[in-house]
Enzyme design. Structure first.
Site, PDB file in Angstrom:
ATOM      1  N   GLY A  21       0.807  -1.204   0.000  1.00 33.55           N
ATOM      2  CA  GLY A  21       0.000   0.000   0.000  1.00 33.55           C
ATOM      3  C   GLY A  21       0.843   1.258   0.000  1.00 33.55           C
ATOM      4  O   GLY A  21       0.560   2.232  -0.695  1.00 33.55           O
ATOM      5  N   ARG A  25       7.235   1.879   1.184  1.00 35.29           N
ATOM      6  CA  ARG A  25       7.560   0.467   1.364  1.00 35.29           C
ATOM      7  C   ARG A  25       7.974  -0.147   0.029  1.00 35.29           C
ATOM      8  O   ARG A  25       8.828  -1.038  -0.010  1.00 35.29           O
ATOM      9  CB  ARG A  25       6.382  -0.297   1.959  1.00 35.29           C
ATOM     10  CG  ARG A  25       6.770  -1.707   2.438  1.00 35.29           C
ATOM     11  CD  ARG A  25       5.657  -2.362   3.203  1.00 35.29           C
ATOM     12  NE  ARG A  25       5.363  -1.607   4.409  1.00 35.29           N
ATOM     13  CZ  ARG A  25       4.166  -1.555   4.990  1.00 35.29           C
ATOM     14  NH1 ARG A  25       3.153  -2.219   4.478  1.00 35.29           N
ATOM     15  NH2 ARG A  25       3.988  -0.851   6.077  1.00 35.29           N
ATOM     16  N   ARG A  44       2.150  11.340  -8.497  1.00 39.40           N
ATOM     17  CA  ARG A  44       1.538  11.425  -7.167  1.00 39.40           C
ATOM     18  C   ARG A  44       2.416  10.791  -6.087  1.00 39.40           C
ATOM     19  O   ARG A  44       1.927  10.389  -5.033  1.00 39.40           O
ATOM     20  CB  ARG A  44       0.148  10.769  -7.161  1.00 39.40           C
ATOM     21  CG  ARG A  44      -0.868  11.437  -8.072  1.00 39.40           C
ATOM     22  CD  ARG A  44      -2.156  10.630  -8.162  1.00 39.40           C
ATOM     23  NE  ARG A  44      -3.096  11.295  -9.040  1.00 39.40           N
ATOM     24  CZ  ARG A  44      -4.206  11.937  -8.635  1.00 39.40           C
ATOM     25  NH1 ARG A  44      -4.485  12.007  -7.355  1.00 39.40           N
ATOM     26  NH2 ARG A  44      -5.013  12.501  -9.503  1.00 39.40           N
ATOM     27  N   ARG A  88      -0.421  -8.588  -3.749  1.00 38.12           N
ATOM     28  CA  ARG A  88      -0.520  -7.563  -2.708  1.00 38.12           C
ATOM     29  C   ARG A  88       0.270  -8.015  -1.495  1.00 38.12           C
ATOM     30  O   ARG A  88       0.128  -9.141  -1.019  1.00 38.12           O
ATOM     31  CB  ARG A  88      -1.980  -7.322  -2.322  1.00 38.12           C
ATOM     32  CG  ARG A  88      -2.125  -6.564  -1.000  1.00 38.12           C
ATOM     33  CD  ARG A  88      -3.441  -5.853  -0.866  1.00 38.12           C
ATOM     34  NE  ARG A  88      -3.771  -5.514   0.506  1.00 38.12           N
ATOM     35  CZ  ARG A  88      -3.142  -4.614   1.263  1.00 38.12           C
ATOM     36  NH1 ARG A  88      -2.074  -3.983   0.781  1.00 38.12           N
ATOM     37  NH2 ARG A  88      -3.520  -4.372   2.497  1.00 38.12           N
ATOM     38  N   GLY A  90       0.881  -6.490   2.259  1.00 40.72           N
ATOM     39  CA  GLY A  90       0.497  -5.393   3.129  1.00 40.72           C
ATOM     40  C   GLY A  90       0.272  -5.853   4.549  1.00 40.72           C
ATOM     41  O   GLY A  90       0.666  -6.952   4.942  1.00 40.72           O
ATOM     42  N   SER A  91      -0.374  -5.003   5.310  1.00 39.43           N
ATOM     43  CA  SER A  91      -0.642  -5.294   6.714  1.00 39.43           C
ATOM     44  C   SER A  91      -2.135  -5.466   6.928  1.00 39.43           C
ATOM     45  O   SER A  91      -2.953  -4.964   6.152  1.00 39.43           O
ATOM     46  CB  SER A  91      -0.105  -4.175   7.603  1.00 39.43           C
ATOM     47  OG  SER A  91      -0.714  -2.938   7.263  1.00 39.43           O
ATOM     48  N   GLU A 181      -8.432  -5.697   6.364  1.00 40.23           N
ATOM     49  CA  GLU A 181      -7.568  -4.789   5.608  1.00 40.23           C
ATOM     50  C   GLU A 181      -8.433  -4.014   4.621  1.00 40.23           C
ATOM     51  O   GLU A 181      -9.655  -3.999   4.771  1.00 40.23           O
ATOM     52  CB  GLU A 181      -6.426  -5.558   4.942  1.00 40.23           C
ATOM     53  CG  GLU A 181      -6.849  -6.734   4.072  1.00 40.23           C
ATOM     54  CD  GLU A 181      -7.214  -6.314   2.668  1.00 40.23           C
ATOM     55  OE1 GLU A 181      -6.337  -5.851   1.929  1.00 40.23           O
ATOM     56  OE2 GLU A 181      -8.395  -6.482   2.283  1.00 40.23           O
ATOM     57  N   MET A 182      -7.849  -3.378   3.592  1.00 38.18           N
ATOM     58  CA  MET A 182      -8.639  -2.449   2.795  1.00 38.18           C
ATOM     59  C   MET A 182      -8.486  -2.571   1.276  1.00 38.18           C
ATOM     60  O   MET A 182      -9.029  -1.737   0.552  1.00 38.18           O
ATOM     61  CB  MET A 182      -8.309  -1.000   3.208  1.00 38.18           C
ATOM     62  CG  MET A 182      -8.623  -0.696   4.664  1.00 38.18           C
ATOM     63  SD  MET A 182      -8.417   1.049   5.094  1.00 38.18           S
ATOM     64  CE  MET A 182      -9.822   1.787   4.243  1.00 38.18           C
ATOM     65  N   GLU A 183      -7.784  -3.599   0.773  1.00 33.48           N
ATOM     66  CA  GLU A 183      -7.542  -3.645  -0.672  1.00 33.48           C
ATOM     67  C   GLU A 183      -7.788  -4.983  -1.362  1.00 33.48           C
ATOM     68  O   GLU A 183      -8.031  -5.015  -2.577  1.00 33.48           O
ATOM     69  CB  GLU A 183      -6.085  -3.231  -0.973  1.00 33.48           C
ATOM     70  CG  GLU A 183      -5.760  -1.769  -0.772  1.00 33.48           C
ATOM     71  CD  GLU A 183      -5.450  -1.415   0.672  1.00 33.48           C
ATOM     72  OE1 GLU A 183      -5.817  -0.307   1.092  1.00 33.48           O
ATOM     73  OE2 GLU A 183      -4.849  -2.257   1.380  1.00 33.48           O
ATOM     74  N   SER A 205      -0.090  -6.655  11.642  1.00 30.53           N
ATOM     75  CA  SER A 205       0.673  -5.563  12.251  1.00 30.53           C
ATOM     76  C   SER A 205       0.098  -5.127  13.591  1.00 30.53           C
ATOM     77  O   SER A 205       0.795  -4.510  14.397  1.00 30.53           O
ATOM     78  CB  SER A 205       0.712  -4.362  11.307  1.00 30.53           C
ATOM     79  OG  SER A 205      -0.605  -3.905  11.038  1.00 30.53           O
ATOM     80  N   ASP A 206      -1.171  -5.449  13.803  1.00 31.03           N
ATOM     81  CA  ASP A 206      -1.819  -5.094  15.068  1.00 31.03           C
ATOM     82  C   ASP A 206      -2.982  -6.054  15.287  1.00 31.03           C
ATOM     83  O   ASP A 206      -3.413  -6.738  14.362  1.00 31.03           O
ATOM     84  CB  ASP A 206      -2.310  -3.649  15.039  1.00 31.03           C
ATOM     85  CG  ASP A 206      -3.280  -3.391  13.897  1.00 31.03           C
ATOM     86  OD1 ASP A 206      -4.491  -3.482  14.119  1.00 31.03           O
ATOM     87  OD2 ASP A 206      -2.821  -3.128  12.766  1.00 31.03           O
ATOM     88  N   ARG A 219       8.039  -4.198  12.633  1.00 32.15           N
ATOM     89  CA  ARG A 219       7.286  -4.206  11.375  1.00 32.15           C
ATOM     90  C   ARG A 219       8.214  -4.514  10.206  1.00 32.15           C
ATOM     91  O   ARG A 219       7.895  -5.334   9.343  1.00 32.15           O
ATOM     92  CB  ARG A 219       6.626  -2.835  11.140  1.00 32.15           C
ATOM     93  CG  ARG A 219       5.294  -2.654  11.837  1.00 32.15           C
ATOM     94  CD  ARG A 219       4.778  -1.242  11.596  1.00 32.15           C
ATOM     95  NE  ARG A 219       3.517  -1.020  12.276  1.00 32.15           N
ATOM     96  CZ  ARG A 219       2.344  -0.870  11.655  1.00 32.15           C
ATOM     97  NH1 ARG A 219       2.284  -0.942  10.346  1.00 32.15           N
ATOM     98  NH2 ARG A 219       1.251  -0.660  12.343  1.00 32.15           N
TER      99      ARG A 219
END
Length: 234
Positions: A21, A25, A44, A88, A90-91, A181-183, A205-206, A219
């Site tokens: 994400g 990273r 961007r 993907r 990610g966390s 997560e979000m993706e 991660s949490d 992390r």
């Protein structure tokens, strides 16, 4: 070949792209794991890189946060740059207590509160957002070969980071969801639409239940394990 969001020339991306994400990273992965690295996107500040890993060409590109951002970048990679595999990395927030912080979770499927995949089927039909089985099987084998414990199952891709529904996590856990997560559901929808292969590999991660969270140092160490699994698929 530039798109509204990517300014790379034709042929700049490998057939396999790793997508964290966070664009920083992506830079860390390129600097740490790849050789002969070239920065191929700066639009961007969503940094993208192409290099080699053990002699094989591979790219890394940030996806941004949420299904809309992931869907934009994944779609443009496939339609305009010929990408065949998107992984993907990610966390996620762990949900059941047997999923621990630092665990690696591989998303066999991704449930969601988004309508994005329903819209693909006309607005009133559910779509099962699933990983490519071949990539999933190889990822599990790679993790075992590296003695990295992984959990495989369903994730929940949320449109909201701060969800106002206090009962949501209880319901998700009841149905066996391992993390939030979000993706991933967005990526799996794009993969199905365009006939490519996709997989989401997450580091916890949490923890949503306990409040435990990784420090910045831990992390990086834990996330590197996830990256090693992903690179074994190139």
């Amino acid at each position: 070949m530039a798109t509204p969001h990517i300014n790379a020339p034709e042929g700049a991306f490998a057939e396999t792209v790793l997508m964290p994400g966070d664009p920083l990273r992506a830079k860390h992965i390129a600097d740490t794991f790849l050789q002969d690295v070239e920065c191929v996107n700066t639009v961007r500040n969503m940094f993208g890189y192409t290099g080699t890993y053990q002699g094989k060409k591979v790219s890394v590109l940030g996806s941004g946060m949420g299904i809309p951002s992931m869907s934009i970048y994944a779609t443009e990679l496939v339609k305009f740059y010929g990408v065949k595999n998107i992984i993907r990395i990610g966390s996620c927030g762990g949900l059941p207590l047997d999923v621990k912080v630092r665990d690696v979770v591989i998303a066999m499927g991704a449930s969601t509160d988004s309508n994005v995949n329903r819209n693909r089927l006309g607005g009133n039909l559910d779509f099962a957002a699933l990983a490519d089985y071949g990539l999933l099987e190889r990822a599990v084998a790679a993790a075992r070969a590296k003695s990295i414990d992984v959990k495989v199952g369903n994730l929940f891709t949320s449109d909201l980071f701060y969800n106002p529904d206090p009962t949501l996590f209880d319901r998700l856990e009841k149905y066996g969801v391992l993390g939030v997560e979000m993706e991933a559901a967005g990526l799996y929808g794009v993969a199905a639409e365009f006939g490519i292969k996709a997989l989401a590999i997450m580091t916890v991660s949490d923890h949503i239940r306990t409040g435990e969270a990784l420090s910045a140092e831990l992390r990086q160490t834990s996330f590197n394990e996830m990256v090693e699994i992903a690179l074994a698929l190139v």
